[in-house]
Design an enzyme around this catalytic site. Structure first.
Site, short mmCIF file in Angstrom:
data_model
loop_
_atom_site.label_atom_id
_atom_site.label_comp_id
_atom_site.label_asym_id
_atom_site.label_seq_id
_atom_site.Cartn_x
_atom_site.Cartn_y
_atom_site.Cartn_z
N GLU A 196 0.90 -1.33 0.05
CA GLU A 196 0.06 -0.04 0.05
C GLU A 196 0.80 1.22 0.23
OE1 GLU A 196 -2.83 -0.24 3.34
OE2 GLU A 196 -3.39 -2.42 2.38
N ASN A 228 1.95 -5.15 -3.26
CA ASN A 228 0.52 -5.46 -2.89
C ASN A 228 -0.12 -4.22 -2.40
OD1 ASN A 228 -1.31 -7.46 -2.07
ND2 ASN A 228 -1.46 -6.67 -0.13
N HIS A 268 -10.73 -5.99 -2.01
CA HIS A 268 -11.53 -5.74 -1.06
C HIS A 268 -12.70 -5.04 -1.91
CE1 HIS A 268 -9.23 -6.96 2.16
NE2 HIS A 268 -8.27 -6.29 1.76
N GLU A 293 -6.35 -10.35 -1.27
CA GLU A 293 -7.21 -10.24 0.21
C GLU A 293 -8.50 -10.18 -0.34
OE1 GLU A 293 -5.67 -6.95 2.54
OE2 GLU A 293 -3.75 -7.42 1.91
N ASP A 317 -12.54 -10.44 -0.75
CA ASP A 317 -13.77 -10.32 0.15
C ASP A 317 -14.62 -9.36 -0.52
OD1 ASP A 317 -12.73 -7.98 0.98
OD2 ASP A 317 -12.39 -8.51 3.14
O1 G3I Z 1 -4.85 -7.87 19.15
C1 G3I Z 1 -5.52 -6.60 19.59
C2 G3I Z 1 -6.14 -6.86 20.88
O2 G3I Z 1 -5.27 -7.15 21.77
C3 G3I Z 1 -6.82 -5.59 21.36
O3 G3I Z 1 -7.66 -5.74 22.45
C4 G3I Z 1 -7.83 -5.02 20.33
C5 G3I Z 1 -8.17 -3.57 20.60
O4 G3I Z 1 -8.50 -3.03 19.39
O5 G3I Z 1 -6.57 -4.87 19.18
C6 G3I Z 1 -6.29 -6.13 18.45
O6 G3I Z 1 -5.46 -5.77 17.40
C7 G3I Z 1 -6.28 -5.48 16.37
C8 G3I Z 1 -5.54 -6.61 15.16
O7 G3I Z 1 -6.40 -6.43 13.98
C9 G3I Z 1 -6.09 -7.99 15.74
O8 G3I Z 1 -7.50 -8.15 15.59
C10 G3I Z 1 -6.06 -4.21 15.77
O9 G3I Z 1 -6.63 -3.18 16.69
C11 G3I Z 1 -6.54 -3.90 14.50
O10 G3I Z 1 -6.06 -2.75 13.92
C12 G3I Z 1 -6.03 -5.09 13.49
O11 G3I Z 1 -6.75 -4.69 12.19
C13 G3I Z 1 -6.09 -5.50 11.01
C14 G3I Z 1 -5.81 -4.41 10.11
O12 G3I Z 1 -5.37 -4.93 9.03
C15 G3I Z 1 -4.80 -3.53 10.63
O13 G3I Z 1 -4.60 -2.53 9.50
C16 G3I Z 1 -7.01 -6.59 10.73
O14 G3I Z 1 -7.00 -7.47 11.61
C17 G3I Z 1 -6.59 -7.03 9.41
O15 G3I Z 1 -7.34 -7.91 8.70
C18 G3I Z 1 -6.05 -5.99 8.20
O16 G3I Z 1 -5.59 -6.41 7.31
C19 G3I Z 1 -5.39 -5.33 6.24
C20 G3I Z 1 -3.94 -6.07 5.58
O17 G3I Z 1 -2.89 -6.23 6.43
C21 G3I Z 1 -3.77 -4.97 4.26
N1 G3I Z 1 -4.63 -4.66 3.68
C22 G3I Z 1 -5.99 -4.25 4.18
C23 G3I Z 1 -6.41 -5.26 5.25
C24 G3I Z 1 -7.70 -4.91 5.73
O18 G3I Z 1 -7.61 -3.80 6.64
#
Ligand code: G3I
Length: 475
Positions: free
Chosen positions: A170, A212, A248, A275, A277
């Site tokens: 990105e 990516n 997405h 990715e 969906d």
């Molecule tokens: O693990 C912590 C947890 O301990 C805490 O309590 C909670 C509170 O908010 O956060 C948890 O972490 C989160 C993590 O996902 C695991 O669930 C983060 O806040 C959250 O920001 C994170 O989001 C991820 C996101 O990327 C971050 O940018 C998503 O799971 C993940 O699916 C998403 O994936 C991205 C790709 O890497 C790049 N392309 C877009 C895609 C979708 O956004």
């Protein structure tokens, strides 16, 4: 929206014989505008096995936290043969403090994959998001060196275990400019992506190295910015093997989705849907269209969905995945499976460099999405400059060629370049020269344009675009 439907002779050959492909029954499943032969008794019955028939993979994003969920892991190990860690290989997870690495969660996913014969996509080494705090506080040479060290250490830890790395994620901006996204990494110098890829190649020469991004799923300013970078990297020998299209998707795909994959493949890189969906009421059909588009591009080597069940998705409430919250297969699953099963031998024989030999689609699209311009004449064609991205020393221009109502089988666009403008590269057409009056002729795959439809080509030049004019002749 209209997707160009492959003529029957262009459909991928599943096998030399049609045995087992439902043809005798005359069964065809129409998903949107894409025709997919329905599988019969001997077609594979899981996503991974079906994709493998054409040398492709079918993967999913996996969070370590779900591996202990037996409903989840049963589906994972039955259906998917490629795994992307959803968050566990990102910079904040793997290097929470400088030069102190934490691989436990990611190692658990790799161990699962190894135990179940699944391959790994590494995600991701250099990204403006999910950086640990110490990285967010760095800049300049210190940040550049930290990035290089991060790539070296993480790739060394996983050397030989990763099929493909999303080296850079990105890095391009949304909107019409086609330029880079501002970030702390970008502010270390425009060559940061090139440095990341060169570092990655040296760290694990066997891993495929991918760029990516999202919102690059059709031909648009952002995807063209990425395209220009890949073209430049190929021209200068900067190592890059693949481009990931996150996909997405909300409601529908751009009509030039497949043509966009193909133009990247034609640069000599693999393309992958990384990715996937899809939200919206047309979900099953759209999943089928996307899968079919990948199958139609020889160098589209695999598809990854961003999660397994709707309840696993980051798009909470949109139910964008192939399995419902209980783990049942949805209609979208069947669409994907049928499209995978209808594909013929694919990228397993593709070299990692060189150009695609797959039949290319005519990337013409319906007139409904044309910008306003004079109605085309009944014969011949018209040309218009559809976008220009100008910077201080140069520009890129995209030219739209619109067929008259009779359609054309070949076209030439005459471009009068402003004084001082010199073309440095072009795409989707062959230029006769580099300055002054330049004639661009179609390539083999985009000469035919249906009546009222259009195709686009482009070029990059030094100088100023002001005063650029174009005209078209077609036959
Ligand atoms: O693990 C912590 C947890 O301990 C805490 O309590 C909670 C509170 O908010 O956060 C948890 O972490 C989160 C993590 O996902 C695991 O669930 C983060 O806040 C959250 O920001 C994170 O989001 C991820 C996101 O990327 C971050 O940018 C998503 O799971 C993940 O699916 C998403 O994936 C991205 C790709 O890497 C790049 N392309 C877009 C895609 C979708 O956004």
């Amino acid at each position: 929206m209209r997707i160009t439907v492959p003529r029957h002779r262009d459909l991928p050959r599943a096998k030399t014989s049609l045995k087992g492909w439902g043809v005798a029954a005359g069964v065809a499943l129409v998903t949107g505008a894409m025709m997919v032969l329905a599988p019969a008794a001997d077609a594979a019955t899981t996503l991974g096995a079906s994709a493998a028939q054409s040398g492709r993979y079918f993967g999913t994003a996996v969070p370590n936290s779900k591996l202990g969920d037996s409903t989840y892991s049963t589906i994972l190990d039955r259906e998917f043969n490629m795994i992307t860690p959803e968050n566990e290989m990102k910079w904040d997870a793997t290097e929470p403090s400088q030069n102190s690495f934490s691989f436990g969660a990611a190692d658990a996913i790799v161990a699962h994959a190894t135990a179940h014969g699944q391959r790994m996509r590494g995600h991701t080494l250099a990204w403006y998001q999910q950086q640990p705090g110490w990285v967010q506080n760095l800049s300049g040479t210190a940040l550049r060196n930290a990035m290089i060290n991060h790539i070296n250490q993480v790739m060394a830890h996983y050397k030989g275990k990763i099929y493909a790395w999303d080296v850079v994620n990105e890095a391009y901006a949304d909107g019409t400019g086609g330029g880079r996204r501002d970030s702390n990494l970008q502010r270390t110098g425009n060559d940061w992506i090139e440095v990341a890829f060169r570092t990655a190649r040296a760290a694990d020469p066997a891993a495929k190295l991918c760029y990516n991004d999202y919102n690059t799923d059709g031909v648009n300013a952002k995807s063209t910015g990425v395209y220009n970078m890949v073209q430049d990297f190929k021209a200068r020998g900067v190592p890059i093997d693949c481009v990931g299209f996150q996909s997405h998707i909300t409601n529908s795909i751009p009509s030039d989705y497949q043509a966009n994959l193909q133009r990247f493949a034609n640069l000599g890189v693999d393309v992958q849907i990384t990715e996937l969906d899809v939200s919206g009421s047309n979900q099953a059909a759209v999943y089928g269209q996307i899968t079919q588009a990948c199958m139609n591009v020889t160098r589209c080597t695999g598809i990854t969905t961003w999660g397994i069940r709707d309840s696993d998705s980051w798009r909470s409430g949109e139910n964008p995945l192939l399995f419902d919250a209980s783990g049942n297969k949805k209609a979208a699953y069947t669409s994907v499976l049928n499209a995978l099963n209808a594909a013929g031998p694919g990228p397993s024989s593709s070299p990692s460099t060189g150009t695609s030999t797959s039949p290319s689609p005519s990337p013409s699209v319906s007139p409904s999405s044309q910008p306003s311009q004079s109605p085309p004449p009944s014969g011949g064609c018209t040309a218009a400059v559809s976008s220009v991205n100008q910077w201080n020393t140069g520009f890129t221009a995209t030219i739209r060629v619109t067929a008259g109502s009779a359609g054309v089988n070949a076209w030439t666009v005459t471009a009068n370049l402003p004084s001082g403008a010199t073309i440095t590269n072009s795409w989707n057409a062959t230029p006769s020269g580099t300055s002054g009056t330049v004639r661009f002729t179609n390539l083999s795959y985009n000469g035919h344009i249906d009546g009222g439809a259009y195709t686009e080509f482009g070029f990059q030049a030094n100088g100023n675009a002001s005063g650029l004019t174009v005209s078209c002749s077609g036959s």
